[in-house]
Design a protein around this motif. Sequence first.
Motif, PDB file in Angstrom:
ATOM      1  N   LYS A 153       4.321 -25.115   6.935  1.00 60.93           N
ATOM      2  CA  LYS A 153       3.253 -25.478   6.012  1.00 60.93           C
ATOM      3  C   LYS A 153       2.589 -24.218   5.447  1.00 60.93           C
ATOM      4  O   LYS A 153       2.306 -24.148   4.250  1.00 60.93           O
ATOM      5  CB  LYS A 153       2.221 -26.349   6.736  1.00 60.93           C
ATOM      6  N   LEU A 154       2.435 -23.236   6.351  1.00 64.77           N
ATOM      7  CA  LEU A 154       1.789 -21.988   5.943  1.00 64.77           C
ATOM      8  C   LEU A 154       2.618 -21.298   4.864  1.00 64.77           C
ATOM      9  O   LEU A 154       2.101 -20.880   3.826  1.00 64.77           O
ATOM     10  CB  LEU A 154       1.641 -21.081   7.164  1.00 64.77           C
ATOM     11  N   CYS A 183      -4.520 -17.410   8.710  1.00 69.51           N
ATOM     12  CA  CYS A 183      -3.614 -17.659   9.835  1.00 69.51           C
ATOM     13  C   CYS A 183      -4.396 -18.033  11.089  1.00 69.51           C
ATOM     14  O   CYS A 183      -4.134 -19.037  11.730  1.00 69.51           O
ATOM     15  CB  CYS A 183      -2.778 -16.420  10.138  1.00 69.51           C
ATOM     16  N   ASN A 228      -4.401 -21.845  10.863  1.00 70.36           N
ATOM     17  CA  ASN A 228      -3.016 -22.178  11.226  1.00 70.36           C
ATOM     18  C   ASN A 228      -2.589 -21.619  12.576  1.00 70.36           C
ATOM     19  O   ASN A 228      -1.409 -21.361  12.797  1.00 70.36           O
ATOM     20  CB  ASN A 228      -2.065 -21.663  10.126  1.00 70.36           C
ATOM     21  N   TRP A 229      -3.546 -21.466  13.485  1.00 69.33           N
ATOM     22  CA  TRP A 229      -3.230 -20.838  14.774  1.00 69.33           C
ATOM     23  C   TRP A 229      -2.278 -21.667  15.622  1.00 69.33           C
ATOM     24  O   TRP A 229      -1.633 -21.157  16.521  1.00 69.33           O
ATOM     25  CB  TRP A 229      -4.502 -20.529  15.562  1.00 69.33           C
ATOM     26  N   ASP A 230      -2.195 -22.977  15.348  1.00 71.35           N
ATOM     27  CA  ASP A 230      -1.346 -23.845  16.164  1.00 71.35           C
ATOM     28  C   ASP A 230       0.076 -23.917  15.616  1.00 71.35           C
ATOM     29  O   ASP A 230       0.894 -24.678  16.114  1.00 71.35           O
ATOM     30  CB  ASP A 230      -1.952 -25.241  16.261  1.00 71.35           C
ATOM     31  N   LYS A 231       0.368 -23.122  14.592  1.00 69.72           N
ATOM     32  CA  LYS A 231       1.710 -23.155  14.010  1.00 69.72           C
ATOM     33  C   LYS A 231       2.478 -21.873  14.345  1.00 69.72           C
ATOM     34  O   LYS A 231       1.977 -21.027  15.068  1.00 69.72           O
ATOM     35  CB  LYS A 231       1.597 -23.352  12.497  1.00 69.72           C
ATOM     36  N   HIS A 232       3.667 -21.772  13.808  1.00 65.53           N
ATOM     37  CA  HIS A 232       4.495 -20.606  14.071  1.00 65.53           C
ATOM     38  C   HIS A 232       4.781 -19.846  12.788  1.00 65.53           C
ATOM     39  O   HIS A 232       4.838 -20.432  11.712  1.00 65.53           O
ATOM     40  CB  HIS A 232       5.814 -21.025  14.726  1.00 65.53           C
ATOM     41  N   LEU A 233       4.962 -18.535  12.939  1.00 60.08           N
ATOM     42  CA  LEU A 233       5.344 -17.690  11.817  1.00 60.08           C
ATOM     43  C   LEU A 233       6.602 -16.953  12.252  1.00 60.08           C
ATOM     44  O   LEU A 233       6.551 -16.152  13.190  1.00 60.08           O
ATOM     45  CB  LEU A 233       4.200 -16.718  11.500  1.00 60.08           C
ATOM     46  N   ALA A 238       4.359 -17.672  17.845  1.00 58.73           N
ATOM     47  CA  ALA A 238       3.090 -18.390  17.764  1.00 58.73           C
ATOM     48  C   ALA A 238       2.103 -17.553  16.966  1.00 58.73           C
ATOM     49  O   ALA A 238       2.069 -16.329  17.108  1.00 58.73           O
ATOM     50  CB  ALA A 238       2.558 -18.642  19.168  1.00 58.73           C
TER      51      ALA A 238
END
Lengths: 106, 263
Positions: free
Chosen positions: B2-3, B182, B186-191, B195
Motif C-alpha cells: 500500500k505504501l 512510514c 505504516n509501521w505495521d507494514k513491510h518495505l 518490517a
Amino acid sequence: MASALINVPKKAKRGDIIEIKTLMSHIMETGYRRTATGELVPRDIITSFSCRYNGVEVFRADLFPAIAANPFITFFTVATESGKFDFEWIGDQGFTETASAAISVE
Amino acid sequence: MKLIRTIAVAGLLLAAGFAVPRLCATEIPQAERRSGYTFMSPDTKAIQDDDTANPGMLWVLDGEALWKRKTGTADKACADCHEDARASMKGLAARYPAYDKTLGRPVNLEQRINLCRAQHQQATPLPYESRDLLALTAFVAQQSRGMPITAGADPQLEPFVAKGRDTFMRRQGQLNLGCTNCHNDNWDKHLAGSAVTQALPTGYPLYRLEWQSLGSLQRRLRNCMTGMRTQIYDYGAPELVELELYLMSRAHDMPIETPAVRP
C-alpha cells in the motif's frame, strides 16, 4: 582490544551433554570488497577455530570469507571430567587469540 | 504494498501537476507502541537476550576497559571522577539527549562523552562511529538497561523537541516523504521484506546484523535519509540531535535495551 565471550556451564554432572558458546571479535573482511578508489581491501578473516578439553581436541572448525563479522560458534560436548576448555582462533595477518574456561564435573 | 502504491500515486500526481493531498499523520497511541525488538524473528531475539551471544557486548567490554584507562594531558580516566559506572552512570542514558547549559542546546551521549574528554581529560574528541566512542557509549548506556526512558522531560528542551518533531513530520527529499509517513502511518507494514517499525530508539548504540557492527542512532537516521533521497545531516548536527531527542521522547517510559540487536 579483540576479545572473546565464552559461555561454558560452571558445573555439570558426569555424562551430561553441555552446550558451549563462543563469540570472537573480528571484522571478517572478505577480500572481495573494494575501496572508493577501486583498490581491493585485503582479506582479513579467522581461518580456524579449535577447542580442547583438558588437552584433547573436541571441536574444530574452518572459517571462510562468507562468514559474518564477529563469528559466533556454538557446539555440544559431553562433560567427562573437571578441568579446562582451551579455545584458539587463528586467522590472516598473524591473528591469534586464545581463551579458556573452567568446568567442575560431579 | 500500500505504501509503495501510495508513493507511486503521489509521484504520478506530482508529474501530472496535481496538488498532492496530504496523507494523514496520526501519532501512535501510547498503548500500541512496540519496541523494534517485537518485530524481530525468534532467532534474532535470542541473540539479543543472551549476553554471551550478543555481539554488542564486545563493545561494552571494550568500553569498560576504556572507562578505566587514563588518557589526555590531564592523565585521567573516566573512572577517576565518575568511579564505578554501575552506580554513577545508572539511568543516565534514559535521560539523553539532555540540555547542556553552556551550549544552550541538547547534546547526545556521544557528544557528552566527547565534551567530558575535552574539558576534564584534555583529550582529543573521538570521531563519530569510531570503535572507542561506540564502546564507551555502549558501556555507559548499558548501565541503564531496563530503566524507563525519560528524555525530553526537561522543560528547557521543549523547543528542541518541537523542532525534532517538525523534522519528523516534514516531507523532504526527492521521494517527498516525512519520517511520519512510514513510522506513524505504516509501521505495521513491510518495505522490501523488512518490517517498517515504529522508530522508537530504545537500544542504541545497537548491533545491526546488516552493519556487522555496533552503530549509533545517528548512523541509523542517516541511513533512513539516504533511503528518502534527502540531504543528509552531518554527524553531530543540531538537527540530528533534535530528531534523536524527539524520537526518545516518543519512547517515553519504554525500557532501555542497550546493546540491542536489530536485523
